[in-house]
Design an enzyme around this catalytic site. Structure first.
Site, PDB file in Angstrom:
ATOM      1  N   GLY A 134     -20.153  36.062  -5.167  1.00  0.00           N
ATOM      2  CA  GLY A 134     -20.503  37.158  -6.057  1.00  0.00           C
ATOM      3  C   GLY A 134     -21.750  37.890  -5.602  1.00  0.00           C
ATOM      4  O   GLY A 134     -22.580  37.341  -4.872  1.00  0.00           O
ATOM      5  N   CYS A 135     -21.875  39.146  -6.042  1.00  0.00           N
ATOM      6  CA  CYS A 135     -23.067  39.954  -5.759  1.00  0.00           C
ATOM      7  C   CYS A 135     -23.414  40.706  -7.047  1.00  0.00           C
ATOM      8  O   CYS A 135     -23.116  40.228  -8.133  1.00  0.00           O
ATOM      9  CB  CYS A 135     -22.826  40.902  -4.586  1.00  0.00           C
ATOM     10  SG  CYS A 135     -21.567  42.152  -4.894  1.00  0.00           S
ATOM     11  N   GLN A 136     -23.996  41.890  -6.951  1.00  0.00           N
ATOM     12  CA  GLN A 136     -24.380  42.635  -8.149  1.00  0.00           C
ATOM     13  C   GLN A 136     -23.200  43.387  -8.773  1.00  0.00           C
ATOM     14  O   GLN A 136     -22.968  43.303  -9.968  1.00  0.00           O
ATOM     15  CB  GLN A 136     -25.522  43.610  -7.834  1.00  0.00           C
ATOM     16  CG  GLN A 136     -26.082  44.326  -9.048  1.00  0.00           C
ATOM     17  CD  GLN A 136     -26.740  43.385 -10.042  1.00  0.00           C
ATOM     18  OE1 GLN A 136     -27.270  42.336  -9.681  1.00  0.00           O
ATOM     19  NE2 GLN A 136     -26.697  43.738 -11.309  1.00  0.00           N
TER      20      GLN A 136
END
Length: 175
Positions: A134-136
């Protein structure tokens, strides 16, 4: 170089919602792609050399992407969470239990790819581990997940919508 065009289609599936047996049920259309993970798709791409001719062909597999609620269920089932945001983004709040290995690094006013990304991931995970990436917002994690698959990781799942969607859905975080 030949461009690749990808398309997306979604099917509306009626979802029956009832509070209890004494109330009237309501049928609400739900987009099917939100209910199930996106399947991995393979395609062949030609990588151009500097001279402009195709140097090699390779099979590139895109990662499975799931909504944040499905990612949370996977996390509860024993998958581990790899957060590929920058260290600053990670320290301002992250998924509980997440490991941070930035895919991109801040360089001046821009960002550059972390040249030691795979090496750093290998210090925390094995190639057969079940990993949620996951990221932003979901862009960097998709690129990171694709790279991990291309170097032989087998249990990679991308989080569609990223940490922003995770927090918006009220899922467990350090924020």
């Amino acid at each position: 170089m030949r461009a690749i065009s990808l398309s997306f289609s979604a099917t509306l599936v009626p979802q029956i919602l009832c509070d209890d047996v004494n109330t009237r049920c309501v049928s609400v259309p739900v987009i099917k792609s939100q209910l199930q993970p996106t399947r991995r798709r393979s395609f062949t791409t030609r990588i151009p050399s500097l001279s402009g001719t195709s140097k090699e062909s390779r099979n590139v597999q895109s990662p499975t992407s799931v909504p944040v609620r499905v990612a949370n269920e996977l996390l509860q089932a024993g998958h581990r969470y790899l957060d590929v945001r920058t260290s600053d983004e990670f320290s301002s709040g992250h998924v509980v239990g997440a490991v941070n290995v930035p895919f991109m690094l801040r360089l001046g006013s821009g960002m550059t790819r972390n040249p030691k990304f795979v090496e750093q991931v290998l210090t925390h995970f094995g190639k057969d581990d079940e990993i949620i990436v996951g990221c932003q917002l979901g862009r960097r994690s998709l690129m990171a997940a694709s790279e991990l698959i291309s170097v032989g990781f087998t249990g990679i799942t991308d989080v569609a919508g990223g940490y922003a969607a995770w927090v918006q859905n009220g899922l467990p975080s350090t924020e």
